[in-house]
Write an enzyme that holds these catalytic residues in place. Structure first.
Site, mmCIF file in Angstrom:
data_model
loop_
_atom_site.group_PDB
_atom_site.id
_atom_site.type_symbol
_atom_site.label_atom_id
_atom_site.label_comp_id
_atom_site.label_asym_id
_atom_site.label_seq_id
_atom_site.Cartn_x
_atom_site.Cartn_y
_atom_site.Cartn_z
ATOM 1 N N ASP A 163 66.940 45.199 -52.714
ATOM 2 C CA ASP A 163 67.263 45.453 -51.311
ATOM 3 C C ASP A 163 67.375 44.083 -50.618
ATOM 4 O O ASP A 163 67.017 43.047 -51.185
ATOM 5 C CB ASP A 163 66.215 46.349 -50.643
ATOM 6 C CG ASP A 163 66.836 47.070 -49.438
ATOM 7 O OD1 ASP A 163 67.854 46.575 -48.903
ATOM 8 O OD2 ASP A 163 66.313 48.112 -49.021
HETATM 9 C C1 BGC Z 1 68.428 48.422 -46.285
HETATM 10 C C2 BGC Z 1 69.337 49.038 -47.347
HETATM 11 C C3 BGC Z 1 70.734 48.526 -47.162
HETATM 12 C C4 BGC Z 1 70.737 47.024 -47.209
HETATM 13 C C5 BGC Z 1 72.121 46.413 -47.110
HETATM 14 C C6 BGC Z 1 68.589 46.936 -46.176
HETATM 15 O O1 BGC Z 1 67.945 46.424 -45.062
HETATM 16 O O2 BGC Z 1 67.101 48.755 -46.594
HETATM 17 O O3 BGC Z 1 69.290 50.431 -47.251
HETATM 18 O O4 BGC Z 1 71.570 49.077 -48.157
HETATM 19 O O5 BGC Z 1 69.946 46.540 -46.138
HETATM 20 O O6 BGC Z 1 72.661 46.513 -45.867
#
Ligand code: BGC
Length: 733
Positions: free
Chosen positions: A290
């Site tokens: 993530d």
């Molecule tokens: C979130 C994810 C997301 C990623 C990319 C993160 O902060 O937890 O769900 O896919 O950002 O934008």
């Protein structure tokens, strides 16, 4: 990866053989454009800042117009980037051209984005769409989102979000299919099929990314990013289930969750990434972290510094680094120092290249001119799908005295700031919608009910405008109050400690009720709310969630009765926040809640959910009878009769639940095991049949052994997890 032809596999291997260590590590690096200049933050962070209100939309636009964006062109040219988060097709082509024509091996980039509930056509947020109990619909909306995004060059969706989520305080309940692992698994399969399976042309499909692996939905006390501790049998029987189903369906990628699970952050959790996901489930694709999660392992107290975090993540099976450049900067040295075997790098790169190959990116790296303009105007078919999804996701929670539906000649006072908003119908994470496609509730109501007049009165934020309240009371013969949450109150980093109506909205409701006019409450929100008071005093309540671009038409259609509501709750609603987490399939105790003192209950709150999982009313009524359960060898044959006892045609969601009454581990009081839709004319009865495979009636223990234990089982069928007929059967497996 099996889904490649021999020729494709050979191509991957031959590339791998030619790659330098730097080029390999480059594939494991995902970048997002950084804003350089006045504001030195990654683009995604900037978007987040706008979504969570740290900066306004105007400020965002100003920054974007003056700042220069760094798209990492030089790194791409050197083969140092495998993936980017970009959604502008012109930019996609420009960067892709550098990768394909100017980097040594010409490996295409994969462009990824959070396309959670639609791209240009925005559909209901996932918690709402799951409540349609319509897997075909879930698949169709995913397929449409894939087509729309691929026409912009986005070939990878950071979706579906599959976190089983049982604590409505957690803001991200909005992004996933709710509290139930069975419904969550069907949702998971439908979404993967929709995103990935139409491979008739490279323009029709994208790679899914299952997230957040895993346990993120169980963050302690519903606070985002918080620690997660859970017994392993709970993990295997609940949280893993939707991921298992989606991997089985062929999902190409997985995103690891931010949280720790039983002490080890998912980002560096070898047991989760290697033992369970890659080895046991046989997941052939790649895992991405993530955003910034590898670096956060230092803060988490699990790594000493960036390099240590990178080493731990790579060894655990993390194939791609989202956003920190830790792999890019430190992995080479770690390999040279013998801390990470080159085989680990090769495995990651093989997985990444295979997904790119599967996506057809090597042969179709660019967005065609025609594709770029394909959706200049949103086609009718797309709008129709958005409306169908919105209609089927609306849940009628209360309808005292048949206040709804409203005849079209009624004088309606439409109240609430949310009613006049095009942004607030969209839900968290949607980034590619256009205002011109959006139908606000006000617009929908004015079209459907010519006698509608709008009095804003107030909303989730700010004060109550008394004049508006008085005028609303004077004008309408009914008041429709659209209240709830702002989009920024759910989604990431948006946990709430009190999930009743925010701001002064309850007071506003009180004032509206005092006018003496009947009040219909239409909710717009991204999570279950605590509605004890509203349920007591407001005669009609409609759960409208955030339904996407066609929300206004859908709400008006339900209020007028043109569409008979059929949506259900994919998540239970507590009466008060203190009951969280509340979910229907909770474990039994030796002292189940009852009116007597020494039972598992609160002194100051009811013990049942206010509105349970599977619940939802219609403008007609249904009656259940004749539940029959027969042992048919390897399966149970179950039937139940449902009759439409009201005066309107309707579509009922008939639900099947089971309980293992005595097992070697405590089991949930009920578990969903099937559902069917029954279309019924007034007075009509149908017998609905289910087959329940005995092999699906077991459970995992803490060591992941699957148990099918002889003995007593209960079978339930009905219109919600609460209102069911029950039967008992003894089984021998
Ligand atoms: C979130 C994810 C997301 C990623 C990319 C993160 O902060 O937890 O769900 O896919 O950002 O934008």
């Amino acid at each position: 990866m099996d889904r490649l032809t021999n020729g494709q596999r050979e191509r991957v291997e031959s590339l791998l053989a030619q790659m330098t260590l730097d080029e390999k590590i480059g594939q494991m690096n995902q970048e997002s454009p950084s804003i350089v200049g006045g504001f030195d933050v990654p683009f995604t962070e900037l978007i987040e800042m706008m979504t969570d209100g740290r900066i306004s939309k105007e400020e965002f636009e100003k920054i974007m117009s003056t700042a220069k964006q760094d798209y990492h062109e030089d790194e791409i040219r050197r083969g140092g980037v495998g993936s980017l988060m970009v959604q502008d097709p012109v930019k996609v082509n420009e960067l892709q051209k550098i990768a394909v024509e100017e980097s040594r091996l010409g490996i295409p980039l994969i462009f990824g984005l959070d396309v959670i509930h639609g791209f240009r056509s925005v559909y209901p947020i996932a918690i709402a769409e799951a409540g349609s109990f319509d897997t075909d619909l879930m698949e169709r909306t995913a397929r449409m989102a894939a087509k729309e995004s691929r026409a912009s060059g986005v070939a990878w969706h950071f979706a579906p979000m599959l976190d089983v989520a049982r604590d409505a305080r957690w803001g991200r309940v909005s992004e996933g299919p709710g509290e139930d692992p069975y419904l969550g698994s069907l949702f998971a399969r439908a979404k993967v099929r929709g995103l990935q399976n139409d491979r008739s042309s490279a323009e029709n499909y994208v790679a899914a990314c299952l997230k957040h692996y895993i346990g993120y939905g169980a963050a302690e006390s519903g606070r985002d990013y918080n620690t997660v501790s859970m017994a392993m049998h709970v993990f295997y029987n609940n949280y893993l289930k939707p991921f298992e189903a989606a991997v089985d369906e062929g999902a190409q990628t997985v995103m690891a969750a931010f949280n720790d699970l039983n002490g080890v952050p998912c980002t560096v959790n070898r047991f989760l990434l290697r033992d369970i996901l890659k080895d046991s489930l046989g997941f052939p694709g790649f895992v991405v972290s993530d955003a910034n999660a590898i670096r956060e392992c230092v803060v988490h107290g699990i790594a000493e510094d960036d390099e240590d975090a990178g080493v731990k993540a790579a060894l655990a099976g993390m194939d791609m680094d989202m956003g920190t450049e830790i792999y890019f900067k430190h992995l080479k040295k770690a390999v040279e120092d013998g801390k990470v075997p080159v085989g680990v790098i090769d495995e990651a790169v093989r997985r990444i290249l295979s997904v790119k190959m599967w996506l057809g990116l090597f042969d179709h790296p660019y967005v065609s001119e025609e594709a770029m303009n394909r959706y200049a105007t949103l086609p009718d078919e797309h709008v129709r799908l958005a409306r169908e999804a919105a209609l089927k996701s609306i849940v009628l929670l209360k309808n005292e005295g048949g206040l709804l539906p409203l005849s079209r000649d009624r004088k309606i006072s439409l109240v609430g700031n949310l009613a006049d908003s095009r942004e607030e119908i969209i839900g968290a994470w949607a980034m590619s919608w256009r205002e011109e496609d959006c139908v606000s509730i006000r617009q929908g109501m004015e079209e459907m009910f010519p006698g509608t007049r709008y009095f804003p009165c107030g909303g989730p934020e700010g004060d109550i405008v008394m004049d508006d309240v008085l005028r609303a009371g004077e004008y309408g013969d009914v008041i429709v109050a659209v209240l709830g949450e702002l989009v920024s109150m759910s989604g990431e980093a948006s946990s709430r400690a009190d999930i009743s109506l925010p701001g002064r909205q309850r007071e506003l409701l009180e004032m509206l009720l005092e006018t003496g006019k009947p009040v219909v409450l239409v909710l717009m929100n991204g999570r279950p709310l605590a509605l004890e008071w509203e349920n007591l005093y407001v005669p009609a309540i409609v759960e409208g969630w955030q339904l996407g671009i066609e929300m206004g038409h859908a709400v008006a259609s339900v209020l007028s009765g043109e569409f008979n509501p059929e949506g259900r709750l994919s998540s239970s609603f507590p009466a008060v926040t203190g009951m969280c987490p509340v979910y229907y399939n909770h474990m039994n105790t030796g002292r189940p809640a009852s009116k007597s003192k020494f039972t598992s209950r609160y002194l100051d709150a009811p013990f049942d959910a206010l509105y349970p999982f599977g619940y939802g009313l219609s403008y007609t009524q249904y009656e259940y009878s004749d539940l029959e359960v027969a042992d048919a060898g390897d399966r149970l044959e179950i039937s139940v009769t449902v009759r439409n006892t009201g005066s309107r045609e309707g579509r009922e969601t008939v639900q099947l639940y089971m309980q293992d009454a005595a097992a070697s581990l405590v089991r949930p009081v009920k578990e969903l095991r099937g559902f069917r839709k029954a279309e019924l004319a007034p007075g009509q009865a149908k017998t609905v049949h289910f087959e329940l495979k005995k092999s699906d009636m077991g459970f995992y223990d803490n060591e992941r052994n699957y148990h099918l234990e002889d003995g007593l089982f209960r079978i339930f069928a009905g219109g919600s997890s609460r209102d069911c007929l029950a039967a008992e059967i003894r089984l021998k497996f």
